[in-house]
Motif scaffolding. Structure first.
Motif, PDB file in Angstrom:
ATOM      1  N   LEU A  66       0.828  -1.214   0.000  1.00 16.26           N
ATOM      2  CA  LEU A  66       0.000   0.000   0.000  1.00 16.26           C
ATOM      3  C   LEU A  66       0.860   1.261   0.000  1.00 16.26           C
ATOM      4  O   LEU A  66       0.518   2.249  -0.653  1.00 16.26           O
ATOM      5  N   LEU A  67       1.982   1.226   0.701  1.00 18.85           N
ATOM      6  CA  LEU A  67       2.890   2.374   0.713  1.00 18.85           C
ATOM      7  C   LEU A  67       3.539   2.554  -0.657  1.00 18.85           C
ATOM      8  O   LEU A  67       3.664   3.687  -1.139  1.00 18.85           O
ATOM      9  N   VAL A  68       3.928   1.467  -1.282  1.00 14.79           N
ATOM     10  CA  VAL A  68       4.480   1.539  -2.644  1.00 14.79           C
ATOM     11  C   VAL A  68       3.452   2.185  -3.571  1.00 14.79           C
ATOM     12  O   VAL A  68       3.777   3.069  -4.370  1.00 14.79           O
ATOM     13  N   GLN A  69       2.212   1.765  -3.464  1.00 15.02           N
ATOM     14  CA  GLN A  69       1.140   2.311  -4.295  1.00 15.02           C
ATOM     15  C   GLN A  69       0.950   3.810  -4.022  1.00 15.02           C
ATOM     16  O   GLN A  69       0.809   4.600  -4.947  1.00 15.02           O
ATOM     17  N   ALA A  70       0.961   4.201  -2.749  1.00 11.42           N
ATOM     18  CA  ALA A  70       0.796   5.614  -2.389  1.00 11.42           C
ATOM     19  C   ALA A  70       1.935   6.455  -2.962  1.00 11.42           C
ATOM     20  O   ALA A  70       1.701   7.537  -3.516  1.00 11.42           O
ATOM     21  N   HIS A  71       3.154   5.980  -2.844  1.00 10.49           N
ATOM     22  CA  HIS A  71       4.300   6.698  -3.392  1.00 10.49           C
ATOM     23  C   HIS A  71       4.187   6.795  -4.909  1.00 10.49           C
ATOM     24  O   HIS A  71       4.379   7.863  -5.495  1.00 10.49           O
ATOM     25  N   GLN A  72       3.841   5.698  -5.543  1.00 11.13           N
ATOM     26  CA  GLN A  72       3.753   5.656  -6.995  1.00 11.13           C
ATOM     27  C   GLN A  72       2.690   6.626  -7.528  1.00 11.13           C
ATOM     28  O   GLN A  72       2.857   7.201  -8.598  1.00 11.13           O
ATOM     29  N   ASP A  73       1.621   6.811  -6.764  1.00  8.04           N
ATOM     30  CA  ASP A  73       0.580   7.762  -7.169  1.00  8.04           C
ATOM     31  C   ASP A  73       1.167   9.139  -7.454  1.00  8.04           C
ATOM     32  O   ASP A  73       0.722   9.842  -8.365  1.00  8.04           O
ATOM     33  N   PHE A  74       2.171   9.536  -6.679  1.00  9.06           N
ATOM     34  CA  PHE A  74       2.738  10.872  -6.813  1.00  9.06           C
ATOM     35  C   PHE A  74       3.976  10.901  -7.700  1.00  9.06           C
ATOM     36  O   PHE A  74       4.442  11.977  -8.059  1.00  9.06           O
ATOM     37  N   VAL A  75       4.475   9.740  -8.071  1.00  8.29           N
ATOM     38  CA  VAL A  75       5.523   9.675  -9.081  1.00  8.29           C
ATOM     39  C   VAL A  75       4.894   9.903 -10.451  1.00  8.29           C
ATOM     40  O   VAL A  75       5.451  10.582 -11.301  1.00  8.29           O
ATOM     41  N   THR A  76       3.709   9.349 -10.631  1.00 10.62           N
ATOM     42  CA  THR A  76       3.045   9.407 -11.936  1.00 10.62           C
ATOM     43  C   THR A  76       1.996  10.511 -12.039  1.00 10.62           C
ATOM     44  O   THR A  76       1.424  10.696 -13.104  1.00 10.62           O
ATOM     45  N   SER A  77       1.739  11.224 -10.955  1.00  9.01           N
ATOM     46  CA  SER A  77       0.702  12.250 -10.966  1.00  9.01           C
ATOM     47  C   SER A  77       1.142  13.415 -10.089  1.00  9.01           C
ATOM     48  O   SER A  77       2.278  13.465  -9.636  1.00  9.01           O
ATOM     49  N   THR A  78       0.224  14.339  -9.846  1.00 10.62           N
ATOM     50  CA  THR A  78       0.521  15.495  -9.001  1.00 10.62           C
ATOM     51  C   THR A  78      -0.478  15.567  -7.849  1.00 10.62           C
ATOM     52  O   THR A  78      -1.543  14.952  -7.901  1.00 10.62           O
ATOM     53  N   ALA A  79      -0.126  16.345  -6.854  1.00  6.73           N
ATOM     54  CA  ALA A  79      -1.013  16.531  -5.702  1.00  6.73           C
ATOM     55  C   ALA A  79      -2.343  17.137  -6.130  1.00  6.73           C
ATOM     56  O   ALA A  79      -3.404  16.737  -5.655  1.00  6.73           O
ATOM     57  N   ALA A  80      -2.297  18.077  -7.057  1.00  5.23           N
ATOM     58  CA  ALA A  80      -3.528  18.719  -7.523  1.00  5.23           C
ATOM     59  C   ALA A  80      -4.440  17.722  -8.239  1.00  5.23           C
ATOM     60  O   ALA A  80      -5.655  17.769  -8.099  1.00  5.23           O
ATOM     61  N   ARG A  81      -3.848  16.801  -8.991  1.00  2.00           N
ATOM     62  CA  ARG A  81      -4.670  15.800  -9.686  1.00  2.00           C
ATOM     63  C   ARG A  81      -5.178  14.715  -8.748  1.00  2.00           C
ATOM     64  O   ARG A  81      -6.276  14.219  -8.915  1.00  2.00           O
ATOM     65  N   GLU A  82      -4.382  14.347  -7.772  1.00  6.88           N
ATOM     66  CA  GLU A  82      -4.758  13.272  -6.853  1.00  6.88           C
ATOM     67  C   GLU A  82      -5.788  13.721  -5.818  1.00  6.88           C
ATOM     68  O   GLU A  82      -6.523  12.905  -5.285  1.00  6.88           O
ATOM     69  N   LYS A  83      -5.797  15.001  -5.500  1.00  7.96           N
ATOM     70  CA  LYS A  83      -6.783  15.591  -4.588  1.00  7.96           C
ATOM     71  C   LYS A  83      -6.909  14.844  -3.256  1.00  7.96           C
ATOM     72  O   LYS A  83      -7.991  14.487  -2.816  1.00  7.96           O
ATOM     73  N   VAL A  84      -5.789  14.637  -2.599  1.00  7.91           N
ATOM     74  CA  VAL A  84      -5.786  13.944  -1.317  1.00  7.91           C
ATOM     75  C   VAL A  84      -6.345  14.835  -0.213  1.00  7.91           C
ATOM     76  O   VAL A  84      -7.104  14.382   0.631  1.00  7.91           O
ATOM     77  N   PHE A  85      -5.975  16.104  -0.231  1.00  5.71           N
ATOM     78  CA  PHE A  85      -6.397  17.021   0.816  1.00  5.71           C
ATOM     79  C   PHE A  85      -7.589  17.861   0.364  1.00  5.71           C
ATOM     80  O   PHE A  85      -7.774  18.134  -0.811  1.00  5.71           O
ATOM     81  N   LYS A  86      -8.352  18.314   1.326  1.00  3.91           N
ATOM     82  CA  LYS A  86      -9.585  19.050   1.078  1.00  3.91           C
ATOM     83  C   LYS A  86      -9.373  20.288   0.208  1.00  3.91           C
ATOM     84  O   LYS A  86     -10.200  20.586  -0.646  1.00  3.91           O
ATOM     85  N   VAL A  87      -8.281  20.971   0.387  1.00  7.60           N
ATOM     86  CA  VAL A  87      -8.025  22.182  -0.388  1.00  7.60           C
ATOM     87  C   VAL A  87      -8.025  21.882  -1.889  1.00  7.60           C
ATOM     88  O   VAL A  87      -8.445  22.699  -2.697  1.00  7.60           O
ATOM     89  N   PHE A  88      -7.581  20.695  -2.266  1.00  9.66           N
ATOM     90  CA  PHE A  88      -7.580  20.317  -3.677  1.00  9.66           C
ATOM     91  C   PHE A  88      -8.933  19.771  -4.121  1.00  9.66           C
ATOM     92  O   PHE A  88      -9.253  19.774  -5.299  1.00  9.66           O
ATOM     93  N   GLN A  89      -9.715  19.291  -3.170  1.00 14.29           N
ATOM     94  CA  GLN A  89     -11.031  18.749  -3.506  1.00 14.29           C
ATOM     95  C   GLN A  89     -12.041  19.864  -3.715  1.00 14.29           C
ATOM     96  O   GLN A  89     -12.910  19.774  -4.569  1.00 14.29           O
ATOM     97  N   ASP A  90     -11.932  20.922  -2.937  1.00 12.20           N
ATOM     98  CA  ASP A  90     -12.852  22.056  -3.037  1.00 12.20           C
ATOM     99  C   ASP A  90     -12.519  22.878  -4.274  1.00 12.20           C
ATOM    100  O   ASP A  90     -11.397  23.349  -4.434  1.00 12.20           O
ATOM    101  N   ALA A  91     -13.473  23.035  -5.136  1.00 10.89           N
ATOM    102  CA  ALA A  91     -13.333  23.899  -6.321  1.00 10.89           C
ATOM    103  C   ALA A  91     -12.079  23.591  -7.115  1.00 10.89           C
ATOM    104  O   ALA A  91     -11.400  24.493  -7.593  1.00 10.89           O
ATOM    105  N   ASP A  92     -11.749  22.324  -7.207  1.00  8.82           N
ATOM    106  CA  ASP A  92     -10.575  21.886  -7.971  1.00  8.82           C
ATOM    107  C   ASP A  92      -9.300  22.604  -7.552  1.00  8.82           C
ATOM    108  O   ASP A  92      -8.435  22.906  -8.376  1.00  8.82           O
ATOM    109  N   GLY A  93      -9.197  22.905  -6.266  1.00  9.99           N
ATOM    110  CA  GLY A  93      -7.982  23.504  -5.738  1.00  9.99           C
ATOM    111  C   GLY A  93      -7.845  24.994  -5.972  1.00  9.99           C
ATOM    112  O   GLY A  93      -6.817  25.571  -5.678  1.00  9.99           O
ATOM    113  N   THR A  94      -8.874  25.620  -6.491  1.00 13.04           N
ATOM    114  CA  THR A  94      -8.800  27.071  -6.695  1.00 13.04           C
ATOM    115  C   THR A  94      -9.589  27.773  -5.602  1.00 13.04           C
ATOM    116  O   THR A  94     -10.542  27.234  -5.071  1.00 13.04           O
TER     117      THR A  94
END
Length: 116
Positions: A66-94
């Motif tokens: 699961l940790l490998v998968q979590a790390h890989q998520d951010f190797v292949t994507s960005t925090a803004a696209r993954e939307k892990v935190f609420k700030v990125f979930q609300d209004a697409d991070g804007t």
């Protein structure tokens, strides 16, 4: 011998977790996304089924996956696209601020400065 859970309690950073589980990682990815990786790891743990009955060896293996998968998520994507935190979930991070709100704030600051 300490249980896996006890040993995990001593870990505090994404690097600590990755090193503990022997996960090779991209330092730049971790520097930029350490909190995102840990949060995603927690989300994966929370959704994972069948962990309760596992012994420490098998639990370690599953946690590592699961940790490998979590790390890989951010190797292949960005925090803004993954939307892990609420700030990125609300209004697409804007953030939206009304122009009238800015004007009022500026007027209040000017009035405070003039009075002070």
């Amino acid at each position: 011998m300490d249980s896996l859970t006890q040993r995990l309690k001593a870990l505090s950073s994404a690097e600590d977790f990755l090193q503990f589980f022997g996960v090779p990682y991209d330092e730049r990815t971790v520097q930029v996304n350490r909190l995102h990786i840990l949060k995603r790891f927690y989300q994966y743990l929370h959704k994972a089924e069948g962990l309760a009955g596992l012994d420490d060896v098998e639990l370690f293996r599953r946690y590592r996956e699961l940790l490998v998968q979590a790390h890989q998520d951010f190797v292949t994507s960005t925090a803004a696209r993954e939307k892990v935190f609420k700030v990125f979930q609300d209004a697409d991070g804007t953030q939206h601020v009304q122009l009238s709100s800015l004007r009022e704030s500026l007027a209040e600051r000017r009035a405070a400065r003039a009075a002070g």
